[in-house]
Design a protein around this motif. Sequence first.
Motif, PDB file in Angstrom:
ATOM      1  N   LYS A   1       0.772  -1.138   0.003  1.00  0.00           N
ATOM      2  CA  LYS A   1      -0.027   0.011   0.107  1.00  0.00           C
ATOM      3  C   LYS A   1       0.927   1.306  -0.047  1.00  0.00           C
ATOM      4  O   LYS A   1       0.609   2.283  -0.739  1.00  0.00           O
ATOM      5  N   GLU A   2       1.920   1.095   0.609  1.00  0.00           N
ATOM      6  CA  GLU A   2       2.960   2.357   0.849  1.00  0.00           C
ATOM      7  C   GLU A   2       3.528   2.667  -0.613  1.00  0.00           C
ATOM      8  O   GLU A   2       3.884   3.969  -0.933  1.00  0.00           O
ATOM      9  N   ILE A   3       4.145   1.514  -1.120  1.00  0.00           N
ATOM     10  CA  ILE A   3       4.410   1.638  -2.556  1.00  0.00           C
ATOM     11  C   ILE A   3       3.869   2.280  -3.347  1.00  0.00           C
ATOM     12  O   ILE A   3       3.968   3.146  -4.392  1.00  0.00           O
ATOM     13  N   GLU A   4       2.157   1.798  -3.414  1.00  0.00           N
ATOM     14  CA  GLU A   4       1.383   2.135  -4.343  1.00  0.00           C
ATOM     15  C   GLU A   4       0.937   3.962  -4.201  1.00  0.00           C
ATOM     16  O   GLU A   4       0.934   4.615  -4.878  1.00  0.00           O
ATOM     17  N   ARG A   5       1.186   4.083  -2.686  1.00  0.00           N
ATOM     18  CA  ARG A   5       1.073   5.591  -2.237  1.00  0.00           C
ATOM     19  C   ARG A   5       2.006   6.745  -2.988  1.00  0.00           C
ATOM     20  O   ARG A   5       1.842   7.438  -3.486  1.00  0.00           O
ATOM     21  N   LEU A   6       3.263   5.902  -2.774  1.00  0.00           N
ATOM     22  CA  LEU A   6       4.424   6.456  -3.303  1.00  0.00           C
ATOM     23  C   LEU A   6       4.548   6.983  -4.798  1.00  0.00           C
ATOM     24  O   LEU A   6       4.709   7.891  -5.524  1.00  0.00           O
ATOM     25  N   GLU A   7       4.265   5.706  -5.447  1.00  0.00           N
ATOM     26  CA  GLU A   7       4.035   5.865  -7.127  1.00  0.00           C
ATOM     27  C   GLU A   7       2.798   6.548  -7.589  1.00  0.00           C
ATOM     28  O   GLU A   7       3.173   7.317  -8.337  1.00  0.00           O
ATOM     29  N   ALA A   8       1.790   6.732  -6.808  1.00  0.00           N
ATOM     30  CA  ALA A   8       0.796   7.747  -7.282  1.00  0.00           C
ATOM     31  C   ALA A   8       1.315   9.192  -7.049  1.00  0.00           C
ATOM     32  O   ALA A   8       1.030  10.045  -7.659  1.00  0.00           O
ATOM     33  N   ASP A   9       1.978   9.547  -5.856  1.00  0.00           N
ATOM     34  CA  ASP A   9       2.505  10.826  -5.594  1.00  0.00           C
ATOM     35  C   ASP A   9       3.563  11.084  -6.759  1.00  0.00           C
ATOM     36  O   ASP A   9       3.656  12.190  -7.060  1.00  0.00           O
ATOM     37  N   LYS A  10       4.541  10.180  -6.964  1.00  0.00           N
ATOM     38  CA  LYS A  10       5.545  10.262  -8.050  1.00  0.00           C
ATOM     39  C   LYS A  10       4.960  10.664  -9.389  1.00  0.00           C
ATOM     40  O   LYS A  10       5.233  11.625 -10.138  1.00  0.00           O
ATOM     41  N   LEU A  11       3.650   9.805  -9.665  1.00  0.00           N
ATOM     42  CA  LEU A  11       2.974  10.246 -11.166  1.00  0.00           C
ATOM     43  C   LEU A  11       2.493  11.519 -10.924  1.00  0.00           C
ATOM     44  O   LEU A  11       2.422  12.460 -11.902  1.00  0.00           O
ATOM     45  N   SER A  12       1.770  12.035  -9.987  1.00  0.00           N
ATOM     46  CA  SER A  12       1.222  13.158  -9.628  1.00  0.00           C
ATOM     47  C   SER A  12       2.311  14.426 -10.076  1.00  0.00           C
ATOM     48  O   SER A  12       1.966  15.420 -10.694  1.00  0.00           O
ATOM     49  N   LYS A  13       3.675  14.126  -9.396  1.00  0.00           N
ATOM     50  CA  LYS A  13       4.566  15.396  -9.460  1.00  0.00           C
ATOM     51  C   LYS A  13       5.143  15.321 -10.801  1.00  0.00           C
ATOM     52  O   LYS A  13       5.518  16.253 -11.448  1.00  0.00           O
ATOM     53  N   THR A  14       5.160  14.088 -11.273  1.00  0.00           N
ATOM     54  CA  THR A  14       5.650  14.053 -12.801  1.00  0.00           C
ATOM     55  C   THR A  14       5.065  14.680 -13.684  1.00  0.00           C
ATOM     56  O   THR A  14       5.175  15.614 -14.636  1.00  0.00           O
ATOM     57  N   SER A  15       3.538  14.650 -13.596  1.00  0.00           N
ATOM     58  CA  SER A  15       2.554  15.096 -14.501  1.00  0.00           C
ATOM     59  C   SER A  15       2.519  16.700 -14.380  1.00  0.00           C
ATOM     60  O   SER A  15       2.583  17.495 -15.155  1.00  0.00           O
ATOM     61  N   SER A  16       2.787  17.148 -13.035  1.00  0.00           N
ATOM     62  CA  SER A  16       2.872  18.491 -12.971  1.00  0.00           C
ATOM     63  C   SER A  16       4.050  19.116 -13.502  1.00  0.00           C
ATOM     64  O   SER A  16       3.967  20.206 -13.985  1.00  0.00           O
ATOM     65  N   ARG A  17       5.149  18.466 -13.411  1.00  0.00           N
ATOM     66  CA  ARG A  17       6.325  18.994 -13.904  1.00  0.00           C
ATOM     67  C   ARG A  17       6.237  19.054 -15.437  1.00  0.00           C
ATOM     68  O   ARG A  17       6.956  20.000 -16.079  1.00  0.00           O
ATOM     69  N   ASN A  18       5.645  17.851 -15.895  1.00  0.00           N
ATOM     70  CA  ASN A  18       5.677  17.950 -17.638  1.00  0.00           C
ATOM     71  C   ASN A  18       4.772  19.086 -18.154  1.00  0.00           C
ATOM     72  O   ASN A  18       5.061  19.773 -19.089  1.00  0.00           O
ATOM     73  N   ALA A  19       3.872  19.270 -17.383  1.00  0.00           N
ATOM     74  CA  ALA A  19       2.760  20.353 -17.882  1.00  0.00           C
ATOM     75  C   ALA A  19       3.604  21.699 -17.692  1.00  0.00           C
ATOM     76  O   ALA A  19       3.379  22.590 -18.385  1.00  0.00           O
ATOM     77  N   ALA A  20       4.371  21.913 -16.615  1.00  0.00           N
ATOM     78  CA  ALA A  20       5.208  23.309 -16.345  1.00  0.00           C
ATOM     79  C   ALA A  20       6.163  23.310 -17.586  1.00  0.00           C
ATOM     80  O   ALA A  20       6.184  24.678 -18.050  1.00  0.00           O
ATOM     81  N   GLU A  21       6.759  22.412 -17.808  1.00  0.00           N
ATOM     82  CA  GLU A  21       7.855  22.549 -18.913  1.00  0.00           C
ATOM     83  C   GLU A  21       7.202  22.570 -20.088  1.00  0.00           C
ATOM     84  O   GLU A  21       7.845  23.357 -20.913  1.00  0.00           O
TER      85      GLU A  21
END
Length: 63
Positions: A37-57
């Motif tokens: 469950k913790e791995i899933e939570r971390l992966e979801a947060d990573k995906l969210s941050k990656t998406s935000s960064r890509n949108a900003a770029e």
Amino acid sequence: MFADDDRPTPKKLHEIGCDLSFLSVAEIEQRIALLHKEIERLEADKLSKTSSRNAAEQFFKSK
């Protein structure tokens, strides 16, 4: 006003690298589920941050 130091600290459900020799199979399975469950939570947060960064770029590349 009041110090939080006198509150009991919650017991950790699992600590990385802890001794597993006294745990039952059921307890180990519970910890594995907790870690999945913790791995899933971390992966979801990573995906969210990656998406935000890509949108900003993309936004700043288009300017």
